[in-house]
Structures are given as structure tokens and as C-alpha cells.
Design a protein around this motif. Structure first.
Motif, PDB file in Angstrom:
ATOM      1  N   SER A  33       0.611  -1.192  -0.105  1.00  0.00           N
ATOM      2  CA  SER A  33       0.046  -0.054  -0.147  1.00  0.00           C
ATOM      3  C   SER A  33       0.751   1.211   0.236  1.00  0.00           C
ATOM      4  CB  SER A  33      -0.983   0.013   1.173  1.00  0.00           C
ATOM      5  OG  SER A  33      -1.844  -0.994   1.079  1.00  0.00           O
ATOM      6  N   ILE A  34       1.974   1.232  -0.841  1.00  0.00           N
ATOM      7  CA  ILE A  34       2.746   2.389  -0.876  1.00  0.00           C
ATOM      8  C   ILE A  34       2.569   2.999  -2.374  1.00  0.00           C
ATOM      9  CG2 ILE A  34       5.217   3.235  -1.005  1.00  0.00           C
ATOM     10  CD1 ILE A  34       5.931   0.702   0.487  1.00  0.00           C
ATOM     11  N   PRO A  35       1.960   4.117  -2.072  1.00  0.00           N
ATOM     12  CA  PRO A  35       1.723   4.789  -3.630  1.00  0.00           C
ATOM     13  C   PRO A  35       3.106   5.337  -4.411  1.00  0.00           C
ATOM     14  CG  PRO A  35       0.636   5.840  -1.766  1.00  0.00           C
ATOM     15  CD  PRO A  35       1.487   5.030  -1.296  1.00  0.00           C
ATOM     16  N   VAL A  36       3.231   4.999  -5.610  1.00  0.00           N
ATOM     17  CA  VAL A  36       4.474   5.448  -6.256  1.00  0.00           C
ATOM     18  C   VAL A  36       4.139   5.832  -7.718  1.00  0.00           C
ATOM     19  CG1 VAL A  36       6.219   3.759  -5.099  1.00  0.00           C
ATOM     20  CG2 VAL A  36       4.849   3.170  -7.181  1.00  0.00           C
ATOM     21  N   HIS A  37       4.958   6.881  -7.899  1.00  0.00           N
ATOM     22  CA  HIS A  37       4.757   7.523  -9.287  1.00  0.00           C
ATOM     23  C   HIS A  37       5.950   6.772 -10.253  1.00  0.00           C
ATOM     24  CE1 HIS A  37       2.114  10.803  -8.039  1.00  0.00           C
ATOM     25  NE2 HIS A  37       3.306  10.846  -7.070  1.00  0.00           N
ATOM     26  N   THR A  38       5.637   6.914 -11.456  1.00  0.00           N
ATOM     27  CA  THR A  38       6.829   6.557 -12.577  1.00  0.00           C
ATOM     28  C   THR A  38       7.089   8.121 -13.323  1.00  0.00           C
ATOM     29  OG1 THR A  38       5.545   5.777 -14.130  1.00  0.00           O
ATOM     30  CG2 THR A  38       6.738   4.133 -12.510  1.00  0.00           C
ATOM     31  N   GLY A  39       8.578   8.128 -13.544  1.00  0.00           N
ATOM     32  CA  GLY A  39       8.745   9.406 -14.424  1.00  0.00           C
ATOM     33  C   GLY A  39       9.936   9.366 -15.007  1.00  0.00           C
ATOM     34  N   VAL A  40      10.560  10.720 -15.353  1.00  0.00           N
ATOM     35  CA  VAL A  40      11.820  10.876 -16.024  1.00  0.00           C
ATOM     36  C   VAL A  40      12.450  11.901 -15.064  1.00  0.00           C
ATOM     37  CG1 VAL A  40      12.907  11.934 -17.965  1.00  0.00           C
ATOM     38  CG2 VAL A  40      10.744  10.934 -18.263  1.00  0.00           C
ATOM     39  N   TYR A  41      13.802  11.515 -14.752  1.00  0.00           N
ATOM     40  CA  TYR A  41      14.645  12.330 -13.956  1.00  0.00           C
ATOM     41  C   TYR A  41      15.604  12.995 -14.656  1.00  0.00           C
ATOM     42  CZ  TYR A  41      18.359  12.974 -10.250  1.00  0.00           C
ATOM     43  OH  TYR A  41      19.495  13.592  -9.755  1.00  0.00           O
ATOM     44  N   VAL A  42      15.672  14.389 -14.425  1.00  0.00           N
ATOM     45  CA  VAL A  42      16.562  15.363 -15.287  1.00  0.00           C
ATOM     46  C   VAL A  42      17.998  15.603 -14.253  1.00  0.00           C
ATOM     47  CG1 VAL A  42      16.808  17.468 -16.245  1.00  0.00           C
ATOM     48  CG2 VAL A  42      14.953  16.559 -16.292  1.00  0.00           C
ATOM     49  N   GLY A  43      19.085  15.144 -14.759  1.00  0.00           N
ATOM     50  CA  GLY A  43      20.325  15.056 -13.976  1.00  0.00           C
ATOM     51  C   GLY A  43      20.894  16.475 -14.424  1.00  0.00           C
ATOM     52  N   VAL A  44      21.288  17.486 -13.378  1.00  0.00           N
ATOM     53  CA  VAL A  44      21.824  18.637 -13.523  1.00  0.00           C
ATOM     54  C   VAL A  44      23.123  18.868 -12.835  1.00  0.00           C
ATOM     55  CG1 VAL A  44      19.937  19.896 -14.090  1.00  0.00           C
ATOM     56  CG2 VAL A  44      20.370  19.670 -11.770  1.00  0.00           C
ATOM     57  N   GLN A  45      24.129  19.752 -12.908  1.00  0.00           N
ATOM     58  CA  GLN A  45      25.155  19.890 -12.077  1.00  0.00           C
ATOM     59  C   GLN A  45      25.297  20.227 -10.706  1.00  0.00           C
ATOM     60  OE1 GLN A  45      28.484  21.970 -14.254  1.00  0.00           O
ATOM     61  NE2 GLN A  45      28.898  22.963 -12.249  1.00  0.00           N
ATOM     62  N   GLY A  46      24.238  21.198 -10.594  1.00  0.00           N
ATOM     63  CA  GLY A  46      24.158  21.868  -9.092  1.00  0.00           C
ATOM     64  C   GLY A  46      25.665  22.761  -8.904  1.00  0.00           C
ATOM     65  N   PRO A  47      25.505  23.187  -7.738  1.00  0.00           N
ATOM     66  CA  PRO A  47      24.982  22.837  -6.478  1.00  0.00           C
ATOM     67  C   PRO A  47      23.668  23.857  -6.117  1.00  0.00           C
ATOM     68  CG  PRO A  47      26.875  24.044  -6.097  1.00  0.00           C
ATOM     69  CD  PRO A  47      26.860  23.950  -7.406  1.00  0.00           C
ATOM     70  N   THR A  48      23.406  24.797  -7.035  1.00  0.00           N
ATOM     71  CA  THR A  48      22.402  25.582  -6.879  1.00  0.00           C
ATOM     72  C   THR A  48      21.153  24.832  -6.991  1.00  0.00           C
ATOM     73  OG1 THR A  48      22.468  26.390  -9.047  1.00  0.00           O
ATOM     74  CG2 THR A  48      23.142  27.941  -7.251  1.00  0.00           C
ATOM     75  N   PHE A  49      20.108  24.954  -6.355  1.00  0.00           N
ATOM     76  CA  PHE A  49      18.695  24.698  -6.776  1.00  0.00           C
ATOM     77  C   PHE A  49      18.072  25.349  -7.754  1.00  0.00           C
ATOM     78  CE2 PHE A  49      18.737  23.463  -2.100  1.00  0.00           C
ATOM     79  CZ  PHE A  49      18.716  22.152  -2.208  1.00  0.00           C
ATOM     80  N   GLU A  50      17.103  24.851  -8.400  1.00  0.00           N
ATOM     81  CA  GLU A  50      16.542  25.441  -9.710  1.00  0.00           C
ATOM     82  C   GLU A  50      15.718  26.742  -9.749  1.00  0.00           C
ATOM     83  OE1 GLU A  50      18.535  22.022  -9.855  1.00  0.00           O
ATOM     84  OE2 GLU A  50      16.553  22.085  -8.964  1.00  0.00           O
ATOM     85  N   THR A  51      16.104  27.662 -10.720  1.00  0.00           N
ATOM     86  CA  THR A  51      15.102  28.783 -10.545  1.00  0.00           C
ATOM     87  C   THR A  51      13.746  28.184 -11.188  1.00  0.00           C
ATOM     88  OG1 THR A  51      15.456  29.367 -13.170  1.00  0.00           O
ATOM     89  CG2 THR A  51      17.321  30.215 -11.325  1.00  0.00           C
ATOM     90  N   ARG A  52      12.820  29.211 -10.933  1.00  0.00           N
ATOM     91  CA  ARG A  52      11.416  28.794 -11.287  1.00  0.00           C
ATOM     92  C   ARG A  52      11.425  28.561 -12.994  1.00  0.00           C
ATOM     93  NH1 ARG A  52       7.524  29.754  -7.819  1.00  0.00           N
ATOM     94  NH2 ARG A  52       8.209  30.999  -5.881  1.00  0.00           N
ATOM     95  N   ALA A  53      12.395  29.519 -13.954  1.00  0.00           N
ATOM     96  CA  ALA A  53      12.171  29.116 -15.168  1.00  0.00           C
ATOM     97  C   ALA A  53      12.929  27.970 -15.504  1.00  0.00           C
ATOM     98  CB  ALA A  53      12.750  30.314 -15.935  1.00  0.00           C
ATOM     99  N   GLU A  54      13.916  27.352 -14.765  1.00  0.00           N
ATOM    100  CA  GLU A  54      14.643  26.522 -15.117  1.00  0.00           C
ATOM    101  C   GLU A  54      13.683  25.018 -14.961  1.00  0.00           C
ATOM    102  OE1 GLU A  54      19.489  27.714 -14.126  1.00  0.00           O
ATOM    103  OE2 GLU A  54      17.960  26.975 -12.446  1.00  0.00           O
ATOM    104  N   TYR A  55      13.141  25.040 -13.608  1.00  0.00           N
ATOM    105  CA  TYR A  55      11.992  24.090 -13.380  1.00  0.00           C
ATOM    106  C   TYR A  55      11.182  23.841 -14.535  1.00  0.00           C
ATOM    107  CZ  TYR A  55      13.046  22.956  -8.354  1.00  0.00           C
ATOM    108  OH  TYR A  55      13.730  22.607  -7.239  1.00  0.00           O
ATOM    109  N   MET A  56      10.469  25.155 -14.973  1.00  0.00           N
ATOM    110  CA  MET A  56       9.590  24.988 -16.034  1.00  0.00           C
ATOM    111  C   MET A  56      10.123  24.493 -17.298  1.00  0.00           C
ATOM    112  SD  MET A  56       6.178  25.514 -16.765  1.00  0.00           S
ATOM    113  CE  MET A  56       5.827  26.559 -15.408  1.00  0.00           C
TER     114      MET A  56
END
Length: 273
Positions: A177-200
Motif C-alpha cells: 500500500s505504498i503509492p509510487v509514481h513513475t517518471g523521468v529524472y533530469v540530471g543537472v550539475q548543481g549545486p544551486t537549486f533550480e530557478t522557477r524558469a529552469e524548473y519550467m
């Protein structure tokens, strides 16, 4: 023998002196997800700095040790803490432990990570099985001369994440009874978290979650002939309109909260591989 082959051999030889088993399954644990190692019995722990040619992990939430032992009757080797390109390491250093795992006998690699969600159906604490990835990192782990002993010059990436393992993981999740999604993972360099525009942008090109790891290790695992299964814990949602200030502390908190569910899936998956 090339320098890389010599380094792999030296690291594997050192590890074998500490543990006589032959691991079948390798595990890479991401930020805040290191407690799975408590399920490893008859274990031997080796700090990374003791292993020849291993880098040291410098990221909070990554313990920095290799753990060898048994889980559900299977010999395993687990990395409690991984390496990242943004730490100033080369891609060869980032992926070196995967090469060593292969040399030790590993045929299946399980990978976890903490990731930012870009799918509006996701919530903080959700689990996402990675079915594919998009590599936006600025360096490739296979760049440079290819050593055919390690793998082919042009490895096929049509199925980087094993469909059979994904199906088994979904069965395990449903049975518990564990809900899971499946999806596509995007790998980026970091270390900054993404801007809103980058997320979009990354969502528009097909991504469901984004993080700063996993893709290099998976590429090298496939190059080495391993089967791979990977799962993300969604630790923040970057695509929503409301204010969404992200801190590493919050990422660790969300990962820790979701860890028992991920651990259960990994533990049961190892039993049926």
C-alpha cells in the motif's frame, strides 16, 4: 593496463581484504537516505578515505562509507553517501565506485536520490520510480578514450532502467500500500537549486523530477553491463506558483520522512532480484 584499470584493481583488492564475500547487488544511497544500511547483517564498514583512489564525500547527509554484508540473504555492497560533480570531482571520480562494484562482482545496481518535483501531480514525500532520464550535466562520464575491457565505446541507452525491475518494484509497492509514481529524472550539475524558469524548462522537455546525481552512475553501470533500478524521493515541488524557497535542511527532512517506504521497496526488491 591503463591507469583506471590499475586504480579499480587496487580498490577492489583492498576491499576484498576486509570482506571475503562476492556482492551481487550494489546500492547507492542519496541525501538523507542512508539508514537502509542498518538492514545489512554481518557487515563490514570501510570509510571512503581508506579505500585507494576513492574520493571523500563532503555533503551533509552523506556518511561517506562503504558497507558490505548481507541483506535478505543476498551479498550486497552499499554506498552510504555518494559523490557529485559539483564537489569539484571529475566524472571519472564520481563514477569510480560503480567501476569498483562491478569488479567486485555486482550485476545489479539500486540507486536512490532526493529530487525536486516538476510534475504537478507530485507532493513532497512522494516516491518516483525513474523510468528514464535526461542528462543535462556538462560533462559525460564516458568522455575520453574507451577501454573495451570496461564496456563498449557506444553503449545502448534505450533501457537505462530495467523494465523488469520496475515491474517488480511496482508489485512490491502495491502489496504494501505504498503509492509510487513513475517518471523521468533530469540530471543537472548543481549545486544551486533550480530557478522557477529552469524548473519550467525541464518540465517542458519531459522531466518529472530533477537532481544533481544518479545519471553519471547509471551511465557507467549500463556501460559496465549492469541492470539498474532507481527511485527518487520528492523533497520539494519547484513548479508551483506559490513561494518555494528550498534549503538543504528541508530536503534532508523530507527524505528522512519518506525513507522507510523507499527502504521497504529496496529491501524486498533485493529479495526477488
Amino acid at each position: 593496463m591503463s591507469d583506471l584499470l590499475q586504480q579499480i584493481a587496487a580498490a577492489a583488492e583492498f576491499i576484498r581484504k576486509s570482506w571475503s564475500g562476492t556482492p551481487e547487488v550494489g546500492i547507492i544511497l542519496g541525501s538523507g537516505l542512508g539508514n537502509l544500511t542498518s538492514d545489512i547483517t554481518d557487515s563490514v564498514e570501510i570509510p571512503y578515505e581508506q579505500i585507494p583512489h576513492f574520493p571523500s564525500s563532503s555533503v551533509e547527509g552523506h556518511k561517506g562509507r562503504l558497507i558490505l554484508g548481507n541483506m535478505n540473504g543476498r551479498p550486497v555492497v552499499a554506498m552510504a553517501g555518494r559523490f557529485h560533480f559539483y564537489e569539484g570531482l571529475s566524472m571519472q571520480q564520481v563514477t569510480f565506485p560503480v567501476r569498483v562494484m562491478k569488479a567486485l562482482g555486482v550485476h545489479t545496481l539500486l540507486v536512490s536520490n532526493a529530487a525536486g518535483g516538476m510534475n504537478k501531480a507530485f507532493n513532497v514525500g512522494d516516491l518516483m520510480i525513474i523510468r528514464d532520464h535526461i542528462n543535462l550535466q556538462p560533462e559525460h562520464p564516458l568522455r575520453g578514450p574507451n577501454n573495451n575491457t570496461l564496456g563498449p565505446r557506444f553503449p545502448d541507452m534505450s533501457e537505462p532502467y530495467s523494465k523488469a525491475l520496475i515491474a517488480k518494484a511496482k508489485e512490491i509497492a502495491a502489496a504494501n500500500s505504498i503509492p509510487v509514481h513513475t517518471g523521468v529524472y533530469v540530471g543537472v550539475q548543481g549545486p544551486t537549486f533550480e530557478t522557477r524558469a529552469e524548473y519550467m524548462y525541464m518540465h517542458i522537455i519531459g522531466g518529472d523530477a530533477v537532481g544533481m546525481s544518479t545519471v553519471p552512475e547509471v551511465i557507467v553501470a549500463i556501460h559496465s553491463g549492469m541492470k539498474v533500478f532507481a527511485m527518487s524521493v520528492i523533497t520539494d515541488i519547484g513548479i508551483r506558483e506559490e513561494e518555494n524557497v528550498i534549503t538543504h535542511e528541508e530536503v534532508l527532512e523530507a527524505a528522512n520522512a519518506a525513507e522507510p517506504k523507499l527502504t521497504l521497496i529496496f529491501r524486498e526488491l533485493i529479495k526477488v532480484i
